[in-house]
Scaffold this active site. Structure first.
Site, mmCIF file in Angstrom:
data_model
loop_
_atom_site.group_PDB
_atom_site.id
_atom_site.type_symbol
_atom_site.label_atom_id
_atom_site.label_comp_id
_atom_site.label_asym_id
_atom_site.label_seq_id
_atom_site.Cartn_x
_atom_site.Cartn_y
_atom_site.Cartn_z
ATOM 1 C CG ASP A 50 -1.622 1.194 1.187
ATOM 2 O OD1 ASP A 50 -1.651 1.971 0.014
ATOM 3 O OD2 ASP A 50 -1.995 1.292 1.808
ATOM 4 C CE LYS A 66 -1.836 6.513 -4.084
ATOM 5 N NZ LYS A 66 -2.105 5.853 -2.818
ATOM 6 C CD GLU A 74 -5.388 3.873 -2.479
ATOM 7 O OE1 GLU A 74 -6.410 4.320 -1.871
ATOM 8 O OE2 GLU A 74 -4.290 3.778 -2.606
ATOM 9 C CG ASP A 95 -8.752 5.426 1.964
ATOM 10 O OD1 ASP A 95 -8.144 5.673 2.747
ATOM 11 O OD2 ASP A 95 -8.760 4.522 0.880
HETATM 12 MG MG MG Z 1 -4.193 4.794 1.862
#
Ligand code: MG
Ligand code: ADP
Length: 362
Positions: free
Chosen positions: A8, A70, A147, A172
């Site tokens: 992750d 990211k 994800e 999330d």
């Molecule tokens: Mg995350």
């Protein structure tokens, strides 16, 4: 295939997980930490630092570090830190390569491939950039996985291999981004029906809002201008984040920086931060996340009562206000046995084991 890990690679934190027999487990880094901050920095001697060392270096020299790489992948080729423009893919690769090395040391075998997770809304160029960074880190991306699918898979796996067909809502709320996803999940298969999100909504935005509040009080009560001092403001943002985390389990905390030079000599500024004050500051951000939850249910064509499982993911989903309002909106509680920081990595590990051919019947 052997040596496949779940990875992750987050905006704020990167986690590695591995399937130990029937259980996905987090692989700690060389400091024994379960998460590695997704931060790179250049030290005074020119060494490239990754993780907690880079985070510390950022306190000593704010311009030396790159946070949240990211967010830049697939959009910006380079980013300025440590006094020069540097390729964002290389910065991402440095983080992934450290996590790979640490995993190999811990597991005692060579890791050659990874299941790497990305937000469901990531574009093709973003996915390609992640794949390229993984390659530069010396790993093969066996799969780029969404994800929320990883979170749903981890949930199905831990809920006694839940074989029921149900709608899963993954909420999330991470450090830099928010994503709400509706999936149809049954056992080991998940289909994303709809995903909505905001790339500029995360824990760091709450930290920044807390900082404005604290800096205002430092100024009015102690005559200290934090905005004029990049070192002090970086330190205060860090202390605000720690206070925010405290306030998820406590009703009050204190933010203090001793020995600062004020207009009339040395002062020891200290301000109290209560849960009420925090919730007033966090409310607009939590409200934005809930608006996206309503939107994703709408675009999936389902109502709140159709949701059969609520999965919380991301560190910011620990904020009690978010849990309370989400529960009110959906009329259901989240799965309690889930660690929101770890669930995505654990799901990626389940997928990795499946690719290795170690899991039957999924
Ligand atoms: Mg995350
Ligand atoms: P990402 O997916 O962006 O890498 P994470 O899921 O690791 O992020 O979440 C990191 C964010 O969660 C940070 O902003 C951090 O401050 C926040 N966070 C972590 N623990 C808590 C907590 N107990 N209460 C509130 N926020 C938290």
């Amino acid at each position: 295939m052997r040596g496949v890990i779940g990875l992750d690679f987050g905006t704020t934190n990167t986690l590695c997980a591995w399937m130990d027999g029937d259980n996905p487990v987090i692989v700690p880094n060389d400091r024994g930490e379960r998460t590695t901050p997704s931060v790179v920095a250049v030290s005074d001697s020119g060494e490239l630092l990754v993780g907690s060392s880079a985070r510390n270096q950022a306190l000593a020299d704010p311009g030396s570090a790159l946070f949240g790489v990211k967010r830049l992948l697939g959009k910006d080729r380079t980013a300025d830190f440590g006094g020069a423009p540097r390729p964002t893919e290389d910065a991402a690769a440095a983080i992934i390569s450290k996590v790979k090395r640490d995993a190999e040391r811990f597991l005692g075998f060579e890791v050659d491939s990874a299941v790497v997770t990305v937000p469901a809304r990531f574009s093709d160029p973003q996915r390609r950039a992640v794949r390229a960074a993984v390659g530069k880190a010396g790993l093969r991306a066996a799969r780029i996985m969404n994800e929320p699918s990883a979170a749903a898979l981890a949930r199905a796996w831990s809920s006694v291999r839940d074989e029921q067909d149900r709608l899963v809502l993954v909420y999330d709320f991470g450090g830099g981004t928010f994503d709400a996803t509706v999936l149809r999940a049954r056992g080991g298969s998940c289909f994303v029906l709809s995903s909505e999100g905001d790339d500029a909504l995360g824990g760091i935005d709450i930290d920044a809002a807390m900082y404005r509040d604290v800096a205002g009080r430092f100024k009015s009560e102690f005559g200290i201008d934090a905005d004029a001092d990049p070192y002090l403001s970086r330190l205060l943002v860090d202390l605000c984040e720690k206070a925010k985390i405290e306030l998820s389990t406590r009703d009050e905390t204190v933010i203090a920086v001793p020995f600062l030079r004020g207009p009339d000599g040395i002062v020891h500024p200290s301000v109290k931060f209560g849960r009420d004050r925090f919730e007033r500051i966090a409310a607009p951000f939590v409200d934005r996340s809930l608006a996206l939850v309503r939107r994703v249910l709408g675009s999936a064509g389902v109502g709140p009562s159709d949701v059969g499982a609520l999965v919380l993911s991301g560190g910011s989903s620990r904020i009690p206000l978010a849990r309370r309002l989400l529960q009110e909106a959906l009329g259901r509680e989240a799965d309690p046995r889930v660690n929101p920081e770890e669930i995505v990595a654990l799901g990626a590990a389940v997928e990795a084991a499946r690719i290795e051919g170690r899991l039957q019947g999924l």
